[in-house]
Design an enzyme around this catalytic site. Structure first.
Site, PDB file in Angstrom:
ATOM      1  CG  ASP A 105      -1.680  -1.153   1.483  1.00  0.00           C
ATOM      2  OD1 ASP A 105      -1.971  -1.845   0.519  1.00  0.00           O
ATOM      3  OD2 ASP A 105      -1.999  -1.397   2.662  1.00  0.00           O
TER       4      ASP A 105
HETATM    5  N1  URA Z   1      -1.264  -6.102   3.701  1.00  0.00           N
HETATM    6  C1  URA Z   1      -1.762  -4.855   3.744  1.00  0.00           C
HETATM    7  O1  URA Z   1      -2.814  -4.613   4.297  1.00  0.00           O
HETATM    8  N2  URA Z   1      -1.065  -3.887   3.147  1.00  0.00           N
HETATM    9  C2  URA Z   1       0.118  -4.100   2.523  1.00  0.00           C
HETATM   10  O2  URA Z   1       0.717  -3.158   2.001  1.00  0.00           O
HETATM   11  C3  URA Z   1       0.621  -5.398   2.497  1.00  0.00           C
HETATM   12  C4  URA Z   1      -0.096  -6.387   3.093  1.00  0.00           C
END
Ligand code: URA
Length: 237
Positions: A105
């Site tokens: 993310d």
């Molecule tokens: N899980 C998440 O919620 N975000 C990420 O960036 C990676 C795994």
């Protein structure tokens, strides 16, 4: 030698084999000037001119495998319609068209593999590969008793049970840190799992993918994987 078009396209590093099939079906691929939309079609990468989305592919393009330590505030796609900085901006000196394997993310940091090897990318993202990824998460509060065990056993997300996870405490305080190891990578999986037990994730960092760690890689830095690391990732050694 004649080979399936999607295989040639993936090996040239344009995209994964599955996405190459989509491009063929969408009429974005030509062989010697003729549009090919038949999925079983073959071509000779040494002799035929194969063009994808208007660009001729180099059939034996150099394979590149990178390990990037993504900082918060970068989006892990090749381009972003909202014009936020993408991880591509961090890859100084890399001319090959690499792309991220999976996602981290915008607000998450940590390890991201980038490559132009469509077959490896597909393998690592497939459910069958069971490659463990380890995250360190800072939570808004201490989870209630028994809740972490629920996540470890698996919960329903989007109608499908999550695979068993490993969770261990790292720092015990009001806003505690935990280490979470998953063998799958569903959309926002870690954040959604903790939201489900009423503990929002405040910070999320991926610190390990299989045997690869962030040791020696500061945020924003990347390195090439060694041939041995690539072999190990492919499950051969
Ligand atoms: N899980 C998440 O919620 N975000 C990420 O960036 C990676 C795994």
């Amino acid at each position: 030698m004649q080979e399936r078009l999607q295989k040639i396209i993936a090996r040239a590093g344009v995209t994964s084999r599955r996405k190459a099939e989509g491009l063929i079906l969408a009429g974005c691929v030509t062989v010697n000037g003729r549009v090919v939309t038949q999925l079983g079609s073959k071509a000779d990468p040494a002799g035929d001119k194969i063009v994808v989305d208007g660009r001729a592919i180099r059939p034996h393009g150099q394979r590149v495998y990178l390990l990037l330590n993504k900082p918060v505030g970068y989006i892990s796609t090749v381009s972003d319609p909202e014009h936020r900085p993408t991880v591509m901006a961090l890859l100084r000196g890399i001319r090959e068209r690499v792309y991220p394997v999976g996602r981290l993310d915008y607000h998450s940091s940590g390890l991201l593999i980038m490559t132009n090897d469509g077959d490896l990318a597909n393998y690592l993202m497939s459910r069958a590969s069971l490659v463990p990824r380890t995250y360190q998460v800072k939570l808004a509060e201490q989870p209630a008793a028994g809740k972490l065990a629920l996540l470890e056993r698996g919960i329903a997300l989007d109608g499908r049970r999550t695979a068993p996870a490993r969770i261990r405490p790292l720092v015990r305080r009001d806003r505690p840190w935990y280490e979470v190891t998953l063998v799958e990578g569903r959309y926002h999986q870690v954040r959604r799992m903790f939201e489900r037990i009423g503990c929002p994730v405040l910070k999320l960092k991926r610190v390990r993918i299989a045997f690869l760690t962030d040791q020696g890689l500061r945020p924003g830095e990347f390195r090439h994987l060694s041939p041995r690391e690539v072999r190990r990732l492919k499950g051969h050694g």
